[in-house]
Design a protein around this motif. Structure first.
Motif, PDB file in Angstrom:
ATOM      1  N   ASN A  82       0.799  -1.225   0.000  1.00 49.07           N
ATOM      2  CA  ASN A  82       0.000   0.000   0.000  1.00 49.07           C
ATOM      3  C   ASN A  82       0.832   1.275   0.000  1.00 49.07           C
ATOM      4  OD1 ASN A  82      -2.590   1.546   0.485  1.00 49.07           O
ATOM      5  ND2 ASN A  82      -1.471   2.077   2.357  1.00 49.07           N
ATOM      6  N   HIS A  83       1.968   1.261   0.684  1.00 45.07           N
ATOM      7  CA  HIS A  83       2.666   2.520   0.948  1.00 45.07           C
ATOM      8  C   HIS A  83       4.171   2.315   1.056  1.00 45.07           C
ATOM      9  CE1 HIS A  83       1.579   0.652   4.854  1.00 45.07           C
ATOM     10  NE2 HIS A  83       2.849   0.925   5.114  1.00 45.07           N
ATOM     11  N   THR A  84       4.879   3.415   1.186  1.00 46.25           N
ATOM     12  CA  THR A  84       6.313   3.377   1.452  1.00 46.25           C
ATOM     13  C   THR A  84       6.564   3.950   2.847  1.00 46.25           C
ATOM     14  OG1 THR A  84       6.635   5.508   0.335  1.00 46.25           O
ATOM     15  CG2 THR A  84       6.947   3.515  -0.978  1.00 46.25           C
ATOM     16  N   THR A  85       7.104   5.156   2.923  1.00 46.10           N
ATOM     17  CA  THR A  85       7.475   5.739   4.210  1.00 46.10           C
ATOM     18  C   THR A  85       6.677   7.013   4.466  1.00 46.10           C
ATOM     19  OG1 THR A  85       9.167   7.270   3.423  1.00 46.10           O
ATOM     20  CG2 THR A  85       9.808   4.967   3.678  1.00 46.10           C
ATOM     21  N   GLY A  86       6.845   7.562   5.638  1.00 45.15           N
ATOM     22  CA  GLY A  86       6.254   8.848   5.940  1.00 45.15           C
ATOM     23  C   GLY A  86       6.775   9.919   5.001  1.00 45.15           C
TER      24      GLY A  86
END
Length: 531
Positions: free
Chosen positions: A127-131
């Motif tokens: 879904n995502h990587t990092t902040g």
């Protein structure tokens, strides 16, 4: 079970090296020298934040001999640096050099576990990587394997395709830009949930061909290495069309039917959330995590256990409950690493004897695919595994870590009730729950056809009672209490008279008798650890 569970049957044909059980503090009965693997069906153990070398040894010494079908490992890809456990869920590339080991060690673990009859499930973050950093002029950082990334600009050059495409990786245009990069503030708007940033993290545009190529390539590489299944993190934040597209592409790359790939999807059903993010939207792509199972066990075992008598119907009947998950589609658990850190949400190791009791019910009951947790003690909810640094987690020798009651690791996989109930579950698999009995609000009992009988007491006092059972007459080992059959229970004319200790259980199955479980002078009861 879904078609993707048929692969567990193949493990029964594998052979492993003999294991000297007497050398293990929690192994129980002595090894007989047999190299035949035990009966196994679908039991999963989550080896939370454990290095590959440690899991490989535990497959040979524990998981294989006790009949575990799958071990789920923490995300194997490169991540942000940090000691906290949740850093494993912020990838910066799909390189297989992580805090938990190298790619070579990952391959060795897969091979060693397969030799022991155990399949590896990889936890996967799509879904995502990092902040997304919003301050500073030089936002470039390094991941655990040295890959550079810039969370301020959304540049992740190491997210390249496993087949050599997209050598420049991904950048801001490969992520959703919902409301100018806004974080998710509510769960009533499906688009916001699936395109907004979860906790501020860059949200992949999983509908794009490029992203699907990169992600399906990563999954295909894991599959070719021998990974048998995938647990997909935060799936309700990905549209069902996108997750199907990724799985279909991956299946095409490895030459498999998508339905034959074991696929566990983290979806938390909630009637107060958008209809498009509910579990039912994901049944076509694989099994779905049933969080309501953990909350129901939590409530019942802290109160009236008779509420468990119709649990399968309440959680699995979609006609009765629009948010239900049918048994064949449900992945169930007492707790996982998330619920364990939300105080009071689930029963955990901190609840003493209730914890093995809850796991025993899950393994004895007939609903969903059971998932056990092997984790470590914590007081800080963010704390990573014992000894974790920004870039590595030290190997753990479970023979030493589980030898005393004051270690950092909980060692649930070696507890006597765990071992006994895994064997119970595998033996009664395919039978129905019969002859449900609830003589008091603290006691519940049932049979599994003519193959097993269990009785549970969550009360503060011992309870003596004569139950009925469909098991044939005979003298059986109480596998919840001991590993060496030093405690037996007799069935006479369809009745079993037992005294159940406080917050404990009695469990019998037709494959556990004096003849099949010889006494051992090395047996110990690891279930007493921290209870």
């Amino acid at each position: 079970m879904r078609k993707n569970h048929t692969l567990t049957r193949a493990f029964a044909a594998l052979a492993c090296a003999a294991v000297v059980c007497a050398a293990l503090p929690a192994c129980g009965a002595k090894d007989t020298g047999s190299t035949t693997l035990p009966e196994r069906t679908d039991v999963e153990v989550i080896a939370f934040q454990q290095p590959w070398t440690s899991i490989a040894k535990e497959c040979t010494s524990t998981y294989g001999p006790e009949g575990v079908a799958y071990v789920e490992v923490s995300p194997p890809q490169e991540t942000v640096q940090g000691t906290q456990w949740w850093t494993s869920y912020q990838p910066v590339s799909y390189k297989l050099d992580s805090k938990l080991g190298t790619e070579a060690e990952f391959q060795d673990m897969i091979d060693e576990c397969a030799a022991a009859g155990v399949g590896i499930i990889a936890d996967v973050v799509l879904n995502h990587t990092t902040g997304a950093a919003t301050s500073g002029t030089d936002g470039w950082k390094e991941g655990t394997a040295g890959s550079r990334y810039n969370p301020a600009t959304g540049q992740y050059p190491a997210f390249t395709d496993a087949d050599g495409q997209y050598p420049d990786g991904v950048d801001a245009k490969d992520f959703h830009d919902y409301d100018n990069g806004a974080s998710i503030n509510g769960y009533l708007d499906q688009q916001e949930v699936q395109e907004g940033r979860l906790s501020g993290m860059w949200d992949f545009d999983t509908s794009s061909e490029k992203v699907q190529d990169i992600q399906s390539g990563y999954l295909a590489k894991l599959y070719r290495m021998g990974v048998k299944g995938f647990r997909i993190d935060t799936v309700k934040h990905i549209s069902n069309e996108d997750i199907k597209g990724i799985k279909d592409r991956m299946a095409q790359k490895v030459g498999k039917n998508p339905d034959d790939i074991f696929w566990i999807q983290e979806v938390i059903g909630n009637a107060a959330e958008a209809s498009g993010i509910q579990p039912k939207n994901y049944f076509d792509t694989g099994t779905v995590t049933q969080f309501a199972y953990a909350s129901n066990l939590n409530s019942a075992l802290r109160g009236d256990v008779s509420s468990l008598t119709d649990l399968a119907e309440r959680l699995g009947d979609t006609k009765r409950n629009p948010f239900a998950i049918p048994s064949k589609d449900a992945n169930v658990f007492v707790t996982n690493w998330d619920t364990a850190r939300n105080d009071g949400q689930a029963i955990t190791y901190k609840d003493g004897a209730l914890y093995p009791l809850a796991n025993a019910f899950m393994l004895a009951y007939d609903y969903g695919t059971p998932r056990l947790l092997s984790d470590y003690r914590f007081s800080d909810h963010d704390a990573g595994a014992p000894g974790a640094t920004d870039t590595s987690v030290p190997a753990v020798d479970f023979d030493e870590a589980c030898a005393t009651d004051d270690g950092d690791w909980n060692c649930q996989q070696r507890w006597t009730p765990t071992r006994g109930m895994i064997a119970f579950h595998n033996h009664v698999h395919g039978t129905k729950v019969e002859d449900m009995q609830e003589p008091t609000a603290s006691v519940i009992a049932f049979s599994r056809g003519d193959k097993g009988f269990v009785a549970f007491n969550n009360g503060d006092d011992a309870y003596e009672h004569e139950f009925t059972t469909t098991m044939p007459d005979g003298e059986y080992c109480d596998v919840y209490a001991v590993q060496d059959c030093s405690k037996t229970v007799r069935v006479r004319k369809g009745h079993v008279h037992v005294t159940i200790d406080p917050q404990s259980a009695v469990a019998l199955y037709s494959g556990a008798t004096k003849q099949t479980h010889p006494a051992s002078d090395t047996a110990v009861d690891p279930s007493t650890r921290r209870h």
